[in-house]
Design an enzyme around this catalytic site. Structure first.
Site, PDB file in Angstrom:
ATOM      1  N   TYR A  44       0.828  -1.205   0.000  1.00 15.96           N
ATOM      2  CA  TYR A  44       0.000   0.000   0.000  1.00 15.96           C
ATOM      3  C   TYR A  44       0.867   1.261   0.000  1.00 15.96           C
ATOM      4  CZ  TYR A  44      -3.584  -3.362   1.557  1.00 15.96           C
ATOM      5  OH  TYR A  44      -4.434  -4.438   1.673  1.00 15.96           O
ATOM      6  N   HIS A 127      -0.101 -12.400   1.602  1.00 18.62           N
ATOM      7  CA  HIS A 127      -0.856 -11.454   0.782  1.00 18.62           C
ATOM      8  C   HIS A 127      -0.905 -11.893  -0.685  1.00 18.62           C
ATOM      9  CE1 HIS A 127      -1.527  -6.859  -0.099  1.00 18.62           C
ATOM     10  NE2 HIS A 127      -2.635  -7.579  -0.190  1.00 18.62           N
TER      11      HIS A 127
END
Length: 305
Positions: A44, A127
């Site tokens: 992110y 992830h």
């Protein structure tokens, strides 16, 4: 974990840039409204989300919140020219390198702690291992399980936008939690038949993310995309029907979308990506409002049409 958590992709400049002050205000508003679950990732904003979140939480009592971050993408420095090309409005100072090896996982967590400026991470999520099953299950998970046994982290999980591989992880490992994005919502309940009962059976907690399906359920006026692409006419018609049913019960689409996943006993929390203090307060006000039980029966009829 609290019933609602703050997803911190937006404060990593997802799609549009935020000032440090706006990002900080969003995290502070989340705390003020009772949120104690915070989810971030190196992905992110090339670490920007972790840095901003850590700065906002550093003065909070560490025992009073749950922090999750993710492994699988290492950040390698580049020449720093240009802009990031993966949806975040940040300079391309680093490139993401897929790495689900045991060494990569340990390095990822060490670097995340440095960016966060905190001394511990509660939940480590593997992830998006969609194309890396063998390495993720054979190296990343055992490395995280060892760190869990050592008390370095409290929980091991997996976060994905699909449910079949999550089900494989639940069957074949002893993960503590999964983050399921966009697959148990008012519009997509594909995880309901197999994955959620499996999680209940195995004692795996489910954190639901993407409950607005990228935006189409975030407002009551049929704006936004569905899973990050324009919605088809057929889908828009279905959303209109859902909206009319909600109206009949004095409820808005986002209000129903926030409440729906938590009705399933496998779902412990809903994580919402929110980019401003106002957005946090508005969503938490909706989450606190009551919903007539009859609404769910009427909405289920649309699902089964």
């Amino acid at each position: 974990m609290t019933r609602y958590g703050l997803g911190c992709a937006p404060i990593g400049n997802l799609f549009t840039a935020l000032t440090d002050e706006t990002a900080r205000a969003a995290v502070d508003a989340a705390w003020e409204t009772g949120i104690r679950l915070y989810d971030t990732a190196p992905h992110y904003g090339l670490g920007l989300s972790e840095r901003r979140l850590g700065e906002a939480l550093r003065h909070r009592p560490r025992s009073e919140f749950t922090l999750s971050t993710k492994v699988g993408r290492l950040l390698a420095p580049t020449d720093g020219t240009g802009r990031d090309d993966q949806g975040f409005d940040v300079p391309a100072t680093h490139t993401r390198v897929w790495d689900f090896s045991a060494d990569g996982v340990r390095r990822s967590l060490t670097e995340s702690l440095e960016r966060l400026g905190l001394d511990s991470i509660d939940i480590a999520l593997i992830h998006d291992p969609d194309h890396h099953w063998k390495e993720a299950v054979g190296e990343a998970f055992p490395a995280l399980a060892e760190l869990r046994a050592q008390g370095v982290i409290k929980s091991v999980g997996v976060g994905m936008n699909q449910w079949p591989m999550l089900a494989d992880f639940v069957r074949e490992t002893d993960v503590d939690t999964i983050m399921l994005a966009g697959r148990y919502t008012l519009l997509d309940q594909s995880a309901a038949a197999e994955l959620l009962p499996l999680c209940l059976e195995r004692g795996v907690s489910v954190v639901a993310a993407g409950v607005f399906n990228s935006g189409i359920l975030a407002t009551h006026d049929l704006k936004g995309t569905y899973n990050y692409v324009p919605a088809s006419p057929e889908l828009l018609d279905r959303v209109r029907r859902l909206a009319r049913i909600c109206e009949k019960h004095g409820v808005t689409l986002p209000q129903a979308a926030l409440a729906f996943p938590l009705r399933h006993p496998a779902v412990s929390s809903v994580v919402l990506g929110m980019r401003s203090a106002d957005e946090v307060r508005q969503n938490m006000a909706l989450a606190a409002s009551s919903i007539p039980e009859a609404l769910w029966d009427d909405l289920a009829e649309v699902e089964h049409d």
